[in-house]
Design an enzyme around this catalytic site. Structure first.
Site: not given
Length: 761
Positions: A57, A105, A107, A126, A329, A556, A559
């Site tokens: 990631h 986002h 999973h 953000r 996180e 971009g 994933s």
């Protein structure tokens, strides 16, 4: 303050036992590389940092070799910031710049649908804020398993509520997106989110930590245990056969009110020029923010480095260990670099907004990132080794063994029975418009505030979301996202180009000029050579398409690991396109609103049903070749649509894609509240004319007084066109085939999702 390259203090806290690097997702070779980089064994905190920063990631270690070709897409004069930053930035004129980006986002949204989707919105917002912009809109491309599956009933309502709950609280309109159902996404929903923001061109921010002695300030929420391991477990690992990750981390928990005041705080900091660098805390939390800002500072050529005291980080849970603080996180946090002179003003401003602001460190000239915890050095690393110099893999590629077989299984009349009579065509139309992928999305979009901030000009179900940037001049933008996993399954190169072409058609149909591209590439495991072949083909297709259209890729997201066990999802590249209006009052909606307008079909129709909605809905068939892409024709079509909108020749325009002409006519009739009388060419196959999914087409409504001017323009420019009907009455009437009333169409079109998921109260 300087770090010690030997870092004896960090070494002293390393346990003598074997380190669990494999459990953290690191390979033997990667662990050995860490030891070689440090000249010693890593501490627990360092090991945790490398595991998250070298995850798929964060590091893009399997995709980087393919993504590099996006840098060869056209660097237009409008491009201010391209790939490599938090988001791309383009100059839109009048002293304004727009930044936009799409992220995933996926999973987390399967594990905890509401919070996974909500924090997905918060994270991409953000990213836009970090560039210096005020976020002004969101799009949400979503994909789920079969519409009537029990797991979809669990995941979809939570995802939609999470997006709506977070975005609505922020006051951000959700102006577009997609909702797609397919069994390939069972257990692997795709929750992608795009955000767009606007700012003065001179307010673009940098993430670089420069200026020896400058303060490192943490802004926003306290740090807790939520989301620890998100990027290395949820985002960089495959779900097991039971439908969940073998190692289950906690999903982040969002607080949109904290995010809202954090946004306002940061915007005031930018306006008052009180920060020299800014970075959001998203995936990998403090680890990512500290290493990226420090590495970016060193990359400027100025003296750089950073020393941080974790004991100063405000915690929600006092028992957290150093590696947990670094990997957390927790949402709604930003890291700012501030001069000592500006620090009192920054702290006072944050206090006025009710935002927690804490100095946690200092910019140094050590060339290293040093972190202390309870008086000991627990991290002493070269920051570039984490942020920039991680492993890069050129993984093996193999064309799927069934690739040729699937493409050869074309949906020909001999293979799949087609409707021939008027009643059969009518029944097919009603069945398709009520199918999960073609029915009304109002059940979803009614849960979003599409018009908050009063800047929305067009929103779903329009072809593109349109936002006004200047009330005085009408300057505005359009945004659309598109992707078709079935097309990409048949041919990932062509399927990606079809997604790009459709997104461009959508913003052009609304009346805007496409100017920039972002992408979210959703694929299975990179450790599977067949998946990597699909990924490589998709990247090559997008790069070539952007070069042909003259559009830059501004950034971009990738994933990977979207699969259950050994079964990957269909390759699903989702492409976002930004369009520009000189004057949004000239935008073109999809609805047929004026009786008597002439309906003109632009482009050419062929017998193209590979990967089509008709083949899937009526026969559960996926095979053949996807529609052909002609970028010269796509570019010409876009220019005609923009000119027709700008010069007042069009009252409506709708691109043709899933479901073909028939679906576009139904949507435009229902949107505008008027029917249409359609005449198909003599001797043609009505089924092909109505349901083919040939690319490069649109249907437009033209006032009779403008018909000759518009068709002359098409003739001169060489764009094929055909008069197909007129706006009239309260039925959709296809001559010599069938008639169906708008009320019957509306009942079929709008009843599906409420029947599946319950009526909204």
């Amino acid at each position: 303050m300087t770090g010690n390259p030997a870092a004896p203090a960090a070494t002293s806290v390393s346990p003598p036992a074997e380190q669990p690097y494999q459990e953290l997702g690191l390979t033997d070779d990667e662990y050995a590389r860490i030891i070689a980089t440090l000249g010693r064994r890593p501490s627990d905190a360092e090991l945790a940092m490398y595991s998250v920063m070298w995850s798929e990631h964060c590091s893009y270690k399997s995709s980087k070799v393919h993504l590099r070709q996006f840098r060869d897409t056209p660097l237009t004069d409008r491009l201010l910031v391209g790939m490599g930053e938090n988001a791309g930035v383009v100059d839109v004129g009048e002293g304004l710049a727009v930044t936009f980006k799409i992220e995933s986002h996926n999973h987390p949204s399967f594990v905890e649908p509401y919070q996974g989707a909500a924090t997905g919105v918060g994270g991409i917002v953000r990213d836009i804020l970090t560039m210096g912009a005020r976020p002004i809109g969101v799009l949400d491309p979503l994909r789920f398993g079969e519409a009537d599956a029990a797991d979809t009933a669990r995941v979809l309502p939570g995802v939609v509520a999470g997006i709506g709950g977070y975005g609505n609280c922020l006051g951000l309109p959700t102006i577009g997106g997609e909702v797609v159902f397919d069994p390939t996404y069972a257990g692997n929903p795709l929750v992608n989110a795009l955000c767009v923001g606007v700012m003065p061109v001179d307010r673009v921010q940098t993430s670089a930590a420069t200026g020896v002695g400058n303060a490192v300030v943490l802004l926003g929420a306290k740090t807790g245990r939520d989301g620890i391991g998100g990027v290395s477990i949820l985002a960089s690992a495959t779900f097991d056969e039971g439908g969940g990750p073998a190692r289950r981390p906690s999903v982040q928990v969002g607080d949109p009110f904290t995010e809202k005041i954090l946004i306002e705080t940061c915007l005031e900091l930018f306006d008052r020029k009180l920060v020299t660098g800014i970075q959001d805390l998203g995936g990998a939390g403090l680890t990512c923010a500290l290493t990226e800002t420090t590495a970016a500072g060193i990359a400027t050529g100025q003296p750089g480095g950073m020393e941080v005291d974790l004991d100063l980080v405000p915690l929600r849970e006092a028992s957290m260990a150093a590696h947990e603080v670094l990997a957390s996180e927790s949402q709604e946090r930003m890291l700012a670099i501030v001069t000592p002179e500006a620090l009192p003003e920054v702290l006072a401003l944050a206090e006025r907004w009710g935002v927690l602001a804490t100095r946690i460190g200092t910019v140094t000239n050590s060339g290293r990132l040093t972190v202390r915890w309870h008086g000991e050095v627990v991290v002493d690393v070269p920051p570039g080794s984490l942020a920039d110099d991680g492993p890069v893999y050129e993984r093996p590629l193999r064309r799927p063994v069934d690739f040729d077989l699937v493409r050869a299984d074309a949906p020909t009349p001999a293979r799949l029975a087609r409707p021939r009579t008027g009643p059969e065509l009518r029944e097919t139309l009603l069945r398709l418009v009520a199918s999960p992928n073609l029915c009304s999305r109002a059940w979803v979009t009614d849960q979003y505030d599409r018009y908050v901030q009063a800047g929305t000009v067009l929103a779903q179900p329009e072809d593109a979301g349109v936002l006004r940037l200047s009330a005085a001049t009408g300057l505005g933008i359009a945004l659309a996202t598109d992707g078709n996993g079935r097309y990409a399954r048949l041919d990932p190169f062509a399927g990606t180009q079809l997604a790009l072409a459709e997104a461009c058609r959508n913003v052009a149909a609304a009346g805007s000029v496409p100017i920039a591209v972002t992408n979210c590439l959703n694929f299975g495991s990179p450790e599977d050579p067949e998946v990597m072949w699909q990924f490589a083909q998709a990247c090559a297709g997008l790069a070539e398409g952007c070069r042909r259209l003259g559009l830059p890729v501004t950034g971009g997201n990738v994933s990977f690991y979207n699969q259950t066990g050994s079964t990957p999802i269909h390759p699903t590249p989702v492409i976002g396109v930004l369009g520009l209006f000189d004057d949004v009052t000239r935008r073109t909606p999809i609805g047929f609103a004026e009786e008597g307008d002439v309906l003109i079909l632009l482009g050419e129709t062929a017998d193209e049903f590979g990967g089509s909605e008709w083949a899937w809905v009526t026969h559960r068939h996926l095979g053949g070749e996807p529609p052909a892409v002609d970028f010269a024709r796509e570019k010409l079509l876009g220019e005609i649509l923009v000119a027709g909108s700008r010069d007042g020749m069009l009252t409506a325009a709708h691109d043709l894609s899933d479901g073909g002409l028939a679906q576009a006519l139904v949507e435009s009739c229902l949107r505008g509240g008027h029917g249409a009388r359609i005449i198909l060419p003599a001797g043609s196959d009505p089924f092909v004319e109505l349901f083919s999914e040939s690319a490069g087409r649109a249907v437009v409504a033209v006032p009779r007084a403008e018909e000759l001017r518009f068709t002359d323009m098409c003739e001169v420019r060489g764009l094929p066109w055909r008069r197909v009907g007129v706006v009239d009455g309260d039925t959709l009437d296809v001559q010599d085939a069938f008639t169906v009333g708008l009320d019957e169409l509306r009942a079929a079109h709008e009843g599906t999702l409420p029947a599946l998921f319950g009526r909204l109260t």
